[in-house]
Design a protein around this motif. Structure first.
Motif, mmCIF file in Angstrom:
data_model
loop_
_atom_site.group_PDB
_atom_site.id
_atom_site.type_symbol
_atom_site.label_atom_id
_atom_site.label_comp_id
_atom_site.label_asym_id
_atom_site.label_seq_id
_atom_site.Cartn_x
_atom_site.Cartn_y
_atom_site.Cartn_z
ATOM 1 N N THR A 56 -15.204 -11.437 -28.886
ATOM 2 C CA THR A 56 -14.447 -10.676 -29.879
ATOM 3 C C THR A 56 -12.983 -11.102 -29.920
ATOM 4 O O THR A 56 -12.394 -11.246 -31.003
ATOM 5 N N LEU A 57 -12.378 -11.330 -28.758
ATOM 6 C CA LEU A 57 -10.981 -11.761 -28.722
ATOM 7 C C LEU A 57 -10.827 -13.177 -29.258
ATOM 8 O O LEU A 57 -9.795 -13.509 -29.856
ATOM 9 N N ASN A 58 -11.836 -14.027 -29.054
ATOM 10 C CA ASN A 58 -11.804 -15.348 -29.691
ATOM 11 C C ASN A 58 -11.774 -15.204 -31.208
ATOM 12 O O ASN A 58 -11.117 -15.969 -31.908
ATOM 13 N N THR A 59 -12.511 -14.227 -31.701
ATOM 14 C CA THR A 59 -12.550 -13.971 -33.136
ATOM 15 C C THR A 59 -11.252 -13.352 -33.626
ATOM 16 O O THR A 59 -10.741 -13.716 -34.694
ATOM 17 N N ALA A 60 -10.709 -12.428 -32.834
ATOM 18 C CA ALA A 60 -9.530 -11.678 -33.273
ATOM 19 C C ALA A 60 -8.230 -12.447 -33.105
ATOM 20 O O ALA A 60 -7.380 -12.449 -33.997
ATOM 21 N N THR A 61 -8.056 -13.120 -31.950
ATOM 22 C CA THR A 61 -6.773 -13.773 -31.666
ATOM 23 C C THR A 61 -6.748 -15.236 -32.056
ATOM 24 O O THR A 61 -5.680 -15.853 -32.096
ATOM 25 N N SER A 62 -7.918 -15.830 -32.325
ATOM 26 C CA SER A 62 -8.021 -17.235 -32.768
ATOM 27 C C SER A 62 -7.561 -18.231 -31.714
ATOM 28 O O SER A 62 -7.247 -19.367 -32.045
ATOM 29 N N ASP A 63 -7.523 -17.827 -30.466
ATOM 30 C CA ASP A 63 -7.056 -18.737 -29.419
ATOM 31 C C ASP A 63 -7.777 -18.429 -28.111
ATOM 32 O O ASP A 63 -7.769 -17.282 -27.642
ATOM 33 N N GLN A 64 -8.396 -19.457 -27.504
ATOM 34 C CA GLN A 64 -9.183 -19.225 -26.292
ATOM 35 C C GLN A 64 -8.312 -18.893 -25.085
ATOM 36 O O GLN A 64 -8.744 -18.159 -24.189
ATOM 37 N N TYR A 65 -7.081 -19.392 -25.046
ATOM 38 C CA TYR A 65 -6.219 -19.110 -23.899
ATOM 39 C C TYR A 65 -5.834 -17.625 -23.864
ATOM 40 O O TYR A 65 -5.824 -16.999 -22.803
ATOM 41 N N ILE A 66 -5.511 -17.071 -25.035
ATOM 42 C CA ILE A 66 -5.204 -15.643 -25.105
ATOM 43 C C ILE A 66 -6.433 -14.828 -24.722
ATOM 44 O O ILE A 66 -6.343 -13.821 -24.008
ATOM 45 N N SER A 67 -7.604 -15.270 -25.176
ATOM 46 C CA SER A 67 -8.849 -14.561 -24.869
ATOM 47 C C SER A 67 -9.118 -14.551 -23.370
ATOM 48 O O SER A 67 -9.510 -13.523 -22.803
ATOM 49 N N ILE A 68 -8.915 -15.699 -22.724
ATOM 50 C CA ILE A 68 -9.127 -15.782 -21.274
ATOM 51 C C ILE A 68 -8.154 -14.873 -20.531
ATOM 52 O O ILE A 68 -8.537 -14.126 -19.627
ATOM 53 N N LEU A 105 -12.666 -5.992 -39.009
ATOM 54 C CA LEU A 105 -13.766 -5.792 -39.959
ATOM 55 C C LEU A 105 -13.376 -6.273 -41.353
ATOM 56 O O LEU A 105 -14.197 -6.868 -42.070
ATOM 57 N N VAL A 106 -12.130 -6.032 -41.732
ATOM 58 C CA VAL A 106 -11.641 -6.505 -43.035
ATOM 59 C C VAL A 106 -11.680 -8.028 -43.098
ATOM 60 O O VAL A 106 -12.118 -8.612 -44.098
ATOM 61 N N MET A 154 -7.056 -15.404 -46.813
ATOM 62 C CA MET A 154 -7.720 -14.218 -46.274
ATOM 63 C C MET A 154 -7.168 -13.834 -44.900
ATOM 64 O O MET A 154 -7.064 -12.648 -44.563
ATOM 65 N N LEU A 155 -6.822 -14.821 -44.098
ATOM 66 C CA LEU A 155 -6.220 -14.540 -42.799
ATOM 67 C C LEU A 155 -4.872 -13.839 -42.969
ATOM 68 O O LEU A 155 -4.543 -12.888 -42.245
ATOM 69 N N LEU A 156 -4.098 -14.287 -43.939
ATOM 70 C CA LEU A 156 -2.813 -13.643 -44.205
ATOM 71 C C LEU A 156 -3.008 -12.240 -44.773
ATOM 72 O O LEU A 156 -2.234 -11.328 -44.480
ATOM 73 N N ALA A 157 -4.050 -12.086 -45.592
ATOM 74 C CA ALA A 157 -4.350 -10.757 -46.141
ATOM 75 C C ALA A 157 -4.725 -9.784 -45.023
ATOM 76 O O ALA A 157 -4.278 -8.624 -45.002
ATOM 77 N N ALA A 158 -5.552 -10.255 -44.074
ATOM 78 C CA ALA A 158 -5.919 -9.414 -42.933
ATOM 79 C C ALA A 158 -4.702 -9.117 -42.062
ATOM 80 O O ALA A 158 -4.579 -8.017 -41.493
#
Length: 482
Positions: free
Chosen positions: A377-389, A19-20, A44-48
């Motif tokens: 959501t995992l695509n948004t959170a982890t920034s990687d489709q392989y991790i999301s899959i 959310l941040v 901002m990514l580093l801040a999060a």
């Protein structure tokens, strides 16, 4: 050495960093607009990421070494993607200055009718992607040429990019050569071709919907006049040595892709062929770029920015390239995104997010909807489709078995969400790469990626109908039994 005992994070704290990040990104886009990816988003990514570390360290007592190990692992996982991205930059520069892309645009403007351009673009991208199994390679080659043709015909860049991406990700999703297709079927324990056949139930309606939208948009498009198109083609012919011989380069590249030559070898070879063609066909342009020094000029095409002045303002903007150097801001963004995904995983936030969705999976519709939402959501959170899959398929496996839902539904729902929506997230590796290659901001093309937007929704609609959802060989278990 005594190992620090960690505590499981509650779901509420797990979603706080996400959310941040969303709030910071919204603020950044409002403040910087299209320049937000130039550095502000990375900060901002580093801040999060810092928020993740603080919460996990204070509440769950996660040691710092866990964050370092996770960051190292995440960045290592995208090392090859970074090299490929740099070579795509070199490919774009060499193909543009050599006249390969201008030649494809020169012939394509007259061959493809503006009325059906968007639909044709989607189909061509889909065919190439099915044959190659790679949306990245499709967009970096034929996608760039189609972008130029569409602009010449007066289409908005969002529509063009949306049609290219819709077709490319359709092909990537159903191609047996695609690494995401193989990964999704493997994680869910489904045979590859059975997985592909099952995906057609949702994928065909989604691509048909996209084609209908593109057909309607194309026929309602106010095409530029033939005089304007002739002027555009004339500007290309005036500045570049247009020759059918230049089309040998993309043909050889296509053959290498179909033959499954490694991506690094293919991209490097295609870039070198582009430089050779530039020296043979456009030597005056190469000399102009480096004050008569052909060697320096040919190197600049690969790594630096080039600006070629033409008699047409749109063409001048189109043929400008950034080479490998132009990809560095995207590489920077990828590294920062991987740091954020790593801190989420190491801090236990990813587990909390997945627990949130598994709690609401009580029936076939809620299970598929939760799977789709988790993938996004995992695509948004982890920034990687392989991790999301990997995470989506792993987390919901037992839930689908308990509910008696066919595992092929899980592998399909995973692809319907995690695979195709990765390109819609500005800080996901796919979103960053395609935005950079096409020169269109992610949020600009997002509303026009009809196939990508429709896929997770179609997955839920099919689940609601009950068509081929339940496993005939497995009886549902009651929640109390678990």
């Amino acid at each position: 050495m005594k190992k620090t005992k960690t505590r499981q994070l509650p779901i509420v704290l797990s979603v706080v960093p996400l959310l941040v990040l969303v709030a910071l990104i919204v603020f950044t886009i409002r403040a910087f607009g299209s320049d937000s990816l130039g550095g502000a988003t990375q900060v901002m990514l580093l801040a999060a990421s810092a928020v993740c570390c603080i919460i996990a360290t204070v509440y769950a007592r996660v040691p710092w070494c866990d964050f370092e190990a996770a960051i190292t692992k995440n960045i290592s996982s995208v090392a090859m993607a970074v090299v490929i991205l740099l070579l795509i930059g070199a490919l774009g520069g060499s193909w543009m200055v050599s006249g390969v892309v201008p030649t494809m645009i020169y012939y394509g403007v007259n061959i493809i009718s503006p009325d059906v351009f968007l639909a044709t673009t989607c189909v061509l991208s889909a065919v190439v992607s099915v044959m190659t199994g790679s949306s990245w390679t499709t967009i970096a080659t034929i996608g760039v040429a189609l972008m130029g043709i569409g602009k010449a015909q007066g289409f908005d860049e969002g529509w063009i990019a949306g049609a290219i991406i819709s077709g490319a990700y359709f092909g990537d999703k159903i191609s047996p050569l695609s690494d995401t297709t193989i990964l999704a079927s493997s994680v869910c324990g489904v045979r590859l071709f059975s997985h592909i056949r099952f995906m057609l139930i949702t994928t065909i309606p989604s691509i048909l919907l996209a084609l209908i939208v593109f057909f309607v948009a194309g026929f309602n498009h106010e095409a530029v006049t033939s005089g304007e198109l002739d002027a555009f083609r004339g500007a290309i012919a005036q500045r570049f040595d247009v020759s059918a011989w230049l089309l040998i380069v993309p043909i050889i590249t296509a053959v290498m892709i179909v033959k499954r030559v490694p991506a690094l070898v293919t991209l490097l070879t295609a870039s070198v062929m582009g430089v050779i063609c530039a020296l043979v066909f456009q030597s005056d342009i190469i000399a102009e770029l480096a004050d008569g020094d052909l060697f320096k000029g040919s190197m600049q095409v690969l790594y630096g920015s080039t600006s070629i002045t033409t008699s047409n303002e749109m063409l001048t903007e189109l043929v400008a390239t950034r080479g490998m150097g132009g990809m560095m801001s995207t590489v920077w963004l990828i590294l920062c995104a991987m740091c954020f995904g790593a801190t989420l995983t190491a801090g236990g936030m990813t587990d909390g997010i997945t627990r949130l969705f598994t709690k609401v999976a009580r029936g076939r519709v809620s299970a598929v909807a939760s799977t789709a939402f988790t993938g996004v959501t995992l695509n948004t959170a982890t920034s990687d489709q392989y991790i999301s899959i990997l995470l989506t398929g792993s987390v919901f496996g037992n839930i689908y078995r308990r509910l008696g839902i066919d595992q092929r539904v899980l592998s399909r729902a995973t692809e319907d969400s995690a695979t195709v929506t990765s390109v819609l997230i500005p800080w996901n590796t796919c979103g960053m790469v395609q935005s950079t290659v096409l020169g269109v901001a992610t949020l600009t093309y997002l509303p026009y990626c009809i196939f990508n937007l429709a896929s997770p929704i179609m997955s839920c609609i099919v689940a609601a109908t009950g068509y081929r959802i339940m496993d005939r060989h497995r009886k549902p278990q009651l929640a109390e039994e678990e």
